[in-house]
Design an enzyme around this catalytic site. Structure first.
Site, short mmCIF file in Angstrom:
data_model
loop_
_atom_site.label_atom_id
_atom_site.label_comp_id
_atom_site.label_asym_id
_atom_site.label_seq_id
_atom_site.Cartn_x
_atom_site.Cartn_y
_atom_site.Cartn_z
CE LYS A 1 0.04 -2.31 1.05
NZ LYS A 1 1.57 -2.69 1.13
CB SER B 1 3.46 0.78 5.94
OG SER B 1 4.65 0.00 6.61
CG HIS C 1 1.25 1.98 2.31
ND1 HIS C 1 0.00 1.44 2.34
CD2 HIS C 1 2.17 1.27 2.62
CE1 HIS C 1 0.35 0.34 3.34
NE2 HIS C 1 1.79 0.36 3.48
#
Ligand SMILES: *Cc1c(COP(=O)(O)O)cnc(C)c1O
Length: 394
Positions: A241, A182, A210
């Site tokens: 996310k 990240s 992610h």
């Protein structure tokens, strides 16, 4: 309040106030989207994880509203008592289908999933090999096990291989890595890592928080990105996310992995079940993420455009393809000063400095969404252009 404890906390808070400063949460008004309301102003939002823009998708929101009308909000019970609804199983099947595993299990967050997966699968005779830059939740989950723990230098497969050789006597070896890290937005070198795992009879755990919905032709994540879909032994990820942002996490893998977790994983058993409207929203988001590859195309185009424009302005942008764009502003308070200047110019970004990143690697981390319009991205670039006066003054 106990005076001894109070005294110590006061001393430590004072120290923190004068060294790193105290964290203060920014209070945002209104819904998540490509712009955010902050202090009566509307800022271009380059700081959320809503990569596909599904947090504001009308279909996602309407499905949650309908679910709330039909099923209410929360279930007020754990999955193992009377908290399970059909939607939980449907969502688990959809997650497994998305990422290409036999089965999947829902948690209330990926943080919970990572806390619950390692202790359930491993014992004292096992060894875990963990990338030095793995997410905090992986670090904590690994700490909860009695397995031997080895940390290898970030993305350093030679270091990993040496350490694998050192634990050849362990019952199992488990390599643990983020799919996308990240801070730098770098993608794990999965083909080589997977080959190394096979050669050393090690299992591979990837936290794809992610990457799920973002990478790969169908949004299956890092493995699909490399043509290795289904080849990761255990996948963890988030619904918070790209997949709608409502929250929730999962572990995906073979039936035996998921069945074991169902029996013994503590953050699965000893907590309330996910609220059905959130589960329905995530299911709708997964359907959209799979069915509309043009969202990923727009995300990639937005990312490439913003990367190029910032580079043309003379900013140091770490190379990569992921919508996490690290803009390096090394040393002192430069990153913070530029972030403040950008906010004054109507663009919401955050500076990352020590101890979140090493000293000298201070940066502003941008996160692009498919929902950003060309006009919003142009506004952001104009703000970065004007913020160059901060660089000149530094
Ligand atoms: C965001 C993130 C998490 C936490 O996800 P939540 O569902 O918000 O708890 C875990 N791991 C990684 C790698 C993440 O980026």
């Amino acid at each position: 309040m106990n005076a001894t404890l109070l005294d110590r906390l006061r001393t430590e808070l004072d120290e923190r106030r004068t060294t790193t400063g105290l964290r203060r949460d920014l209070v945002v008004s209104g819904a998540q989207g490509p712009t955010l309301g902050v202090g009566g102003e509307t800022l271009v939002n380059l700081a959320s994880n809503d990569y596909l823009g599904l947090a504001g998708d009308p279909e996602v929101l309407e499905s949650a509203r309908r679910a709330m009308r039909d099923m209410g909000l929360g279930v007020g019970a754990g999955r193992v008592l009377c908290g399970t609804r059909a939607i939980h199983g449907e969502l688990e099947a959809a997650i497994a289908e998305l990422v290409g595993t036999e089965d999947a299990l829902l948690y209330n967050s990926c943080f919970d999933a990572n806390l619950g997966v390692f202790d359930a699968l491993l014992g004292p005779d096992d060894a875990i090999l963990s990338d030095a830059l793995n997410h905090a939740s992986l670090i904590d989950g690994i700490r909860l096990t009695r397995a031997r723990r080895h940390v290898f230098a970030h993305a350093d497969l030679d270091d990993l291989e040496r350490r694998l050789a050192e634990c050849a006597d362990a019952r199992h070896r488990l390599i643990v890595t983020d799919g996308v890290f990240s801070m730098d937005g770098d993608v794990v070198a999965l083909p080589r890592l997977s080959e190394l795992a096979q050669r050393h009879d090690a299992a591979l755990v990837v936290d794809d928080s992610h990457a799920t919905g973002v990478l790969g032709a169908t949004g299956a994540g890092t493995a699909e990105h490399f043509g290795l879909k289904g080849r990761v032994d255990v996948l963890t990820g988030t619904l918070g996310k790209a997949l709608g942002g409502g929250g929730g996490g999962f572990v995906a893998g073979a039936h035996e992995v998921v069945e074991t977790l169902r029996q013994v994983s503590r953050p699965y058993i000893f907590t309330n079940a996910m609220a059905p409207p959130l589960a329905v929203a995530a299911l709708t988001a997964i359907r959209i993420a799979r069915g509309r590859p043009e969202l990923r195309e727009r995300l990639a185009a937005n990312t490439a455009w913003l990367r190029g424009a910032l580079h043309d302005l003379g900013y140091e942008v770490l190379p990569g393809e992921h919508p996490i764009i690290p803009v390096m502003l090394r040393g002192g308070s430069l990153a913070r000063d530029v972030a403040e200047a950008l906010r004054r110019e109507g663009v919401l970004v955050f500076a990352l400095s020590y101890p979140v990143v090493p000293a000298g690697e201070e940066r502003i981390r941008l996160q692009v969404s498919a929902s950003h319009t060309a006009g919003q991205l142009e506004r952001a670039v104009a703000a970065f252009d004007r913020a160059r006066v901060v660089l000149a003054g530094a």
